[in-house]
Design a protein around this motif. Sequence first.
Motif, short mmCIF file in Angstrom:
data_model
loop_
_atom_site.label_atom_id
_atom_site.label_comp_id
_atom_site.label_asym_id
_atom_site.label_seq_id
_atom_site.Cartn_x
_atom_site.Cartn_y
_atom_site.Cartn_z
N LEU A 193 0.76 -1.24 0.07
CA LEU A 193 -0.03 0.13 0.10
C LEU A 193 0.91 1.20 -0.54
O LEU A 193 1.92 1.72 1.25
CB LEU A 193 -0.96 -0.03 0.83
CG LEU A 193 -2.07 -0.66 1.12
CD1 LEU A 193 -1.66 -2.62 1.15
CD2 LEU A 193 -3.00 -0.71 2.16
N LEU A 194 0.68 2.48 -1.07
CA LEU A 194 1.12 3.36 -1.26
C LEU A 194 0.97 4.90 -0.94
O LEU A 194 -0.51 4.65 -1.18
CB LEU A 194 2.08 3.68 -2.20
CG LEU A 194 2.83 2.33 -3.04
CD1 LEU A 194 3.16 2.72 -4.76
CD2 LEU A 194 4.04 1.71 -1.84
N GLU A 195 0.76 5.61 0.10
CA GLU A 195 0.17 6.49 0.53
C GLU A 195 0.69 8.05 1.02
O GLU A 195 1.92 8.03 1.16
CB GLU A 195 -0.61 6.44 2.12
CG GLU A 195 -0.59 7.17 2.66
CD GLU A 195 -2.44 8.07 2.00
OE1 GLU A 195 -2.73 9.21 1.48
OE2 GLU A 195 -3.51 6.93 1.81
N ARG A 196 0.28 9.01 -0.19
CA ARG A 196 0.96 10.25 -0.20
C ARG A 196 1.11 10.41 1.04
O ARG A 196 2.58 11.74 1.65
CB ARG A 196 0.67 10.91 -1.31
CG ARG A 196 -0.61 11.69 -1.18
CD ARG A 196 -1.12 12.62 -1.65
NE ARG A 196 -1.66 11.84 -2.91
CZ ARG A 196 -2.50 13.54 -4.06
NH1 ARG A 196 -1.25 14.20 -3.87
NH2 ARG A 196 -2.46 12.87 -5.15
N GLU B 221 2.56 -4.84 3.04
CA GLU B 221 3.52 -3.23 3.92
C GLU B 221 2.94 -2.55 3.05
O GLU B 221 1.91 -2.01 2.21
CB GLU B 221 4.80 -3.88 2.57
CG GLU B 221 5.86 -2.90 2.92
CD GLU B 221 6.77 -2.68 2.25
OE1 GLU B 221 8.15 -1.50 1.90
OE2 GLU B 221 7.14 -3.71 1.08
N VAL B 222 3.07 -1.59 4.31
CA VAL B 222 3.01 -0.38 4.09
C VAL B 222 4.02 1.13 3.73
O VAL B 222 3.96 1.34 5.35
CB VAL B 222 1.58 0.37 4.97
CG1 VAL B 222 0.42 1.78 4.65
CG2 VAL B 222 0.00 -0.51 5.20
N ARG B 223 3.18 2.05 2.25
CA ARG B 223 4.33 3.15 2.80
C ARG B 223 3.88 4.73 2.79
O ARG B 223 2.97 4.57 1.95
CB ARG B 223 5.62 2.95 1.67
CG ARG B 223 6.54 1.58 1.24
CD ARG B 223 7.38 1.88 0.01
NE ARG B 223 7.50 0.80 -0.07
CZ ARG B 223 8.55 0.52 -1.39
NH1 ARG B 223 8.59 1.25 -2.23
NH2 ARG B 223 9.08 -0.69 -1.48
N PHE B 224 4.27 5.78 3.93
CA PHE B 224 3.64 6.79 4.04
C PHE B 224 4.57 7.68 2.94
O PHE B 224 5.73 7.23 3.65
CB PHE B 224 3.38 7.27 5.27
CG PHE B 224 2.30 5.92 6.07
CD1 PHE B 224 1.19 6.36 5.63
CD2 PHE B 224 2.46 4.57 6.66
CE1 PHE B 224 0.29 5.31 6.58
CE2 PHE B 224 1.78 4.43 7.29
CZ PHE B 224 0.58 4.77 6.82
N GLY B 225 4.42 8.68 2.75
CA GLY B 225 5.20 9.87 2.12
C GLY B 225 5.80 9.05 0.60
O GLY B 225 7.02 10.10 0.37
#
Length: 551
Positions: free
Chosen positions: A135-138, A236-240
Motif C-alpha cells: 500500500l502506497l500513501e502520499r 507492507e504500507v509506505r507513507f509519504g
Amino acid sequence: MIQITQLKLPVGHQPEELKQKAAKILRVSPEKIAAVVIRRQSLDARKKPELFYSYTLDVELKSLSSQKGKTKKSLEKAMLHKAKNVQILPSPREAYHFVKPGIKKLAYPPVIIGTGPAGLFCGLMLARYGYRPLLLERGFDVSKRQEAVARFWKTGILDARSNVQFGEGGAGTFSDGKLNTLIKDPQGRNQLVLEIFREFGAGEEILYQNKPHIGTDVLSQIVKNMRKEIIRLGGEVRFGCQVTGLLSGQGQIRGVVTEQGEDIPAEAVVLAIGHSARDTFAMLQDYGIFMSAKAFAVGLRIQHPQKMINCLQYGKEIIPGLGAADYKLTWKSSLGRGVYSFCMCPGGYVVNASSEPGRLAINGMSYHDRGGINANSALIVTVTPDDFPDNTPLAGVAFQRRLEESAYQCAEGKIPVQLYGDFRKKEVSSALGDVIPQMKGAWGFGSLHQMLPSVLCEALMEGIEAFGQKIPGFDRADAILAGVESRTSSPVRIWRNEQLESEMKGLFPCGEGAGYAGGITSAAMDGVRVAEAIAGRYAPFEKLGNAVQPD
C-alpha cells in the motif's frame, strides 16, 4: 433461526425485554430461547415525545427434548407454518464468502495506491488471503496526520501532502464516520465491512443500528489497527510515497513510479486514490487512462443548536440513552434543481478541509459521542457536466477549484461565514445571533453569494425556506452558513469493465475517487470487490498459515 421484524419497545428499555417480547410473539417461554441477535434497530418518533425502537431480530430456539423425534429445525419450521403474525419469517441471513483463489502466479505483490476505506479494505482482504499487498500513501500515518491537521486548524499553515483529504484513512477519517449505505448487498459485503470495523475497534451497535456511525476519534484508531494487521499478515504500507507515474507495456500495467524515482513492478495495481487526488487524475489522463467528468454536488454547511433539532425530532432536548438527533431533507427548486441535506453531523463541527494552497473547502465532522452544541449539515445542489464551461474529463475538477478559490478569497483564507438572514438579503454579516459557530479552523464573515453561482444560491434559499416548513426554525435568521462544500464526491469517473479493470489491463479503478462509491461503507465494499477480482485471477504467494482460509 427465526427472524422477527417490527418488534417495538420504548427507548430506554432493558436488554432482557427483547427476549421477553420475542418469546411472547413466538408463544414460547423465554427459557426456550437460546439466543437473540439484533439485526436492525431504528427509531420510531411518530408519536414524540413517546419514542420507540423498532427491531429486526434473529431468534434461535433451544432443542426441545420433550417433543420426541423433532429437531430444532423442524420445530422452527412448524412454528413458521402455523404463525399468522407477518412479523415472523425464516432468517434470510447468509454469511459472506470470499472467492476461490485463481491459479495464475504473481511475480510481484499487488500495489494499492491510497489508504482510504477502499485501499485499506482491499489491502486487508488481500493480506488475509496470502497476497502480501503493498500500500502506497502520499500522506502521513494517522498519528502524524492528526498533528498536521491540528496545526493547520490552529495556524492556517497547510501541509499539501497530509491534511483532511490525504493521509492514512482518507477523507473519512476527519468526518462523522457514517457507515450507512444505499447499495444493494446480496453478497454480504456490507455486513462484512461492518464486522471488520467492529473487529478493529468499533462498537457492537454498528452491526444493527439503522444509521451507524463511528466518529473521527474512534475511526482514527481503527485505521491504525487495520494497517498493523495488514503488516502482520505480510503486507507492507509506505507513507509519504506518492505515485507519479505508471509503467506499462502492450496494454498491460507493469508497475508504478513514485515521487522518489523508484520503479515498483506489479501486475495488479489498484487506484484507490480518493476524490481529491486531482494531480493523480491529471497524471492518469497524461497516460491515456480513459475517464470522464461526472455529476457531483456543491453547496454550503448550515449550523443550528443541537437542542433545537432534538426538540423538533424527539420532542425533548435530551432523552437519556438516545444520542443527538439527525435529519434528512430534500427539495426540488422552481428551476428543477434538487437541494438536499448531506453528511449531517449531529453534535458536530464544520472543519476546514482544504488540500491545496489558495483554495478552501469545508466538511462536517463529529466525535463518537456527538457531544458538540451544534448540528450541522451540508446543503447541496447537484451540478452536472452541463454546468462546466469546457467538455473535458477534468472539467469538474476545474469547476471545484474555481469555487474553492472564491471561498479562500471570501474571508482572506478563513472559513467564510454568513448568517442565513443576511444571506437572503445579500449582506455581509457583522455580528452573530444566538447560534455560536462550532468550527475547526479560523472563520470570518464574508459574502457567500460571491462564492457560488447565483443559480445555486437561489436554489439553496428556496430549499432552506422549504426545510423551515418541515423543521420549524431551520430557516431562522441566525442559522450559520459556511462554504464551500465542494468535495461531496469525485468529479471524475475512471472507466472500468466487468472485471473491474481499466483499458490498461491489471489497473483496477476503485472506490470513491474512481467514481464507484459515495461514502466510507460503499468505498470499503468496492475495495473488497476489487480484492475479489484480483484474488479470483491470481494464486496467493504461499500457504496462509494463520490467515483466513477461503471457503
